[in-house]
Design a protein around this motif. Structure first.
Motif, mmCIF file in Angstrom:
data_model
loop_
_atom_site.group_PDB
_atom_site.id
_atom_site.type_symbol
_atom_site.label_atom_id
_atom_site.label_comp_id
_atom_site.label_asym_id
_atom_site.label_seq_id
_atom_site.Cartn_x
_atom_site.Cartn_y
_atom_site.Cartn_z
ATOM 1 N N LEU A 102 18.177 34.515 0.901
ATOM 2 C CA LEU A 102 16.814 34.198 1.311
ATOM 3 C C LEU A 102 16.621 34.399 2.796
ATOM 4 C CD1 LEU A 102 16.139 31.080 -0.912
ATOM 5 C CD2 LEU A 102 14.933 33.261 -1.006
ATOM 6 N N LEU A 144 15.842 37.979 3.314
ATOM 7 C CA LEU A 144 14.462 38.245 2.921
ATOM 8 C C LEU A 144 13.484 37.710 3.957
ATOM 9 C CD1 LEU A 144 14.612 37.382 -0.898
ATOM 10 C CD2 LEU A 144 14.492 39.648 0.154
ATOM 11 N N ALA A 145 13.756 36.507 4.436
ATOM 12 C CA ALA A 145 12.851 35.881 5.393
ATOM 13 C C ALA A 145 12.772 36.667 6.681
ATOM 14 C CB ALA A 145 13.305 34.450 5.685
ATOM 15 N N PHE A 186 9.830 38.847 7.252
ATOM 16 C CA PHE A 186 8.507 38.257 7.318
ATOM 17 C C PHE A 186 8.266 37.638 8.688
ATOM 18 C CE2 PHE A 186 9.600 38.097 2.805
ATOM 19 C CZ PHE A 186 8.509 38.752 2.267
ATOM 20 N N GLN A 197 11.705 24.020 -2.354
ATOM 21 C CA GLN A 197 12.735 25.039 -2.528
ATOM 22 C C GLN A 197 14.134 24.416 -2.588
ATOM 23 O OE1 GLN A 197 11.900 28.414 -2.762
ATOM 24 N NE2 GLN A 197 14.025 28.914 -3.234
ATOM 25 N N TRP A 244 15.878 27.079 7.730
ATOM 26 C CA TRP A 244 14.603 27.640 7.291
ATOM 27 C C TRP A 244 13.701 27.991 8.466
ATOM 28 C CZ3 TRP A 244 13.712 29.809 2.879
ATOM 29 C CH2 TRP A 244 14.510 29.459 1.783
ATOM 30 N N SER A 271 15.040 31.212 9.765
ATOM 31 C CA SER A 271 14.766 32.316 8.844
ATOM 32 C C SER A 271 13.311 32.768 8.937
ATOM 33 C CB SER A 271 15.088 31.895 7.409
ATOM 34 O OG SER A 271 16.459 31.581 7.272
ATOM 35 N N GLN A 279 0.385 34.830 4.460
ATOM 36 C CA GLN A 279 1.503 35.164 3.599
ATOM 37 C C GLN A 279 1.617 34.205 2.420
ATOM 38 O OE1 GLN A 279 5.162 36.046 5.747
ATOM 39 N NE2 GLN A 279 3.984 36.824 7.476
ATOM 40 N N GLU A 335 3.958 35.637 -0.323
ATOM 41 C CA GLU A 335 4.869 36.519 0.405
ATOM 42 C C GLU A 335 5.886 35.767 1.251
ATOM 43 O OE1 GLU A 335 1.966 40.427 0.959
ATOM 44 O OE2 GLU A 335 2.208 39.001 2.608
ATOM 45 N N PRO A 370 9.253 33.452 1.823
ATOM 46 C CA PRO A 370 10.524 33.532 1.097
ATOM 47 C C PRO A 370 10.860 32.253 0.332
ATOM 48 C CG PRO A 370 10.966 33.117 3.387
ATOM 49 C CD PRO A 370 9.478 33.320 3.279
#
Length: 275
Positions: free
Chosen positions: A6, A9-10, A13, A81, A137, A140, A179, A184, A186
């Motif tokens: 993740l 992926l983050a 963004f 999450q 987080w 990220s 997002q 969008e 993560p």
């Protein structure tokens, strides 16, 4: 999906939305700031054209402020999450401490706490998430990186979004909701949808209006107000952020934020279902 995956992926963004090439500066909203003896910025992104309409571009893009309760968007997503919030119906019992906001003095679930902007509920969520996971987080997402692009380091886990240690630009705050709207960020889609559901305050034949407010004091002891979200007409979203400030630390932001937002949106032609 692992935290490491993740994180990758983050990294794709960025929460910053605005560039030099897609901005139209507009002083129309200035009169609403003057009417309410406030300074600040307003920005709206037209998803169809890709154009930002911005009042006070410098403040919007280059100045940072504590996110206050707009951070509940991120806090909710991380809580869901990580499983620290099992669902938006998860209740955290009232701790018995009487506070000035009556709606906080009861057992609340996530949906209720979000809409009542209940600080104690989300402080407990942050404590359950823990400093290391919360920091992961924030790093990220690059949330709080500010204009210097350096990652923010959490100070106190249950106040860092309220104590002026964490700061974001209005542009970054608008980027969050843009997002989020398109799922969008993560986080699992179902969790983004739960937060969007909590943000939806008005839903009728002409429009949908979703938002999160914030209210706190700056390091200069000024009152600071936020409202960030989107308005959707004819299934077409427009994303907005309103950031207002007063030298008076006792300025009551509770009602003025939403009134100003609606006045500005109305002046741009919203609420009639024709946009």
């Amino acid at each position: 999906m692992s935290l490491a995956v993740l994180a990758v992926l983050a990294a794709a963004f960025g929460l910053t939305s605005c560039t030099q090439n897609n901005v139209t500066e507009d002083d129309m909203p200035e009169r609403f700031f003057q009417e309410n003896n406030l300074r600040g910025t307003f920005a709206m992104f037209n998803n169809g054209t890709g154009v930002f309409t911005v009042y006070n571009l410098k403040r919007y893009r280059d100045s940072t402020y504590l996110p206050a309760s707009t951070f509940k968007i991120i806090n909710s997503l991380i809580g869901l999450q990580t499983g620290k919030i099992s669902s938006d119906s998860m209740v955290i019992p009232w701790d018995g401490v009487e506070r000035s906001v009556a709606a906080w003095n009861q057992d609340l679930n996530m949906y209720q706490a979000f809409r009542a902007s209940a600080v104690p509920y989300y402080q407990e969520v942050a404590r359950r998430i823990g400093k290391d996971t919360m920091q992961f987080w924030l790093d990220s997402l690059k949330y709080g990186a500010g204009t210097d692009k350096k990652n923010y380091k959490i100070t106190k886990i249950d106040t860092f979004w309220l104590d002026n240690s964490l700061k974001i630009t209005p542009d970054q705050n608008l980027g969050v909701v843009k997002q989020l709207y398109f799922d969008e960020l993560p986080f699992f889609k179902v969790y983004q949808q739960k937060v969007k559901h909590a943000m939806l305050f008005e839903d009728n034949a002409n429009y949908k209006l979703a938002y999160k407010t914030g209210w706190a004091q700056t390091e200069q002891n000024h009152a600071l107000g936020w409202i960030v979200g989107w308005i959707e007409e004819n299934k077409h979203p427009y994303f907005f952020v309103l950031n207002v400030e007063s030298d008076d630390p006792n300025y009551d932001m509770k009602e003025v934020r939403l009134k100003m937002l609606k006045d500005i949106l109305k002046a741009y032609g919203f609420f009639e279902g024709r946009m």
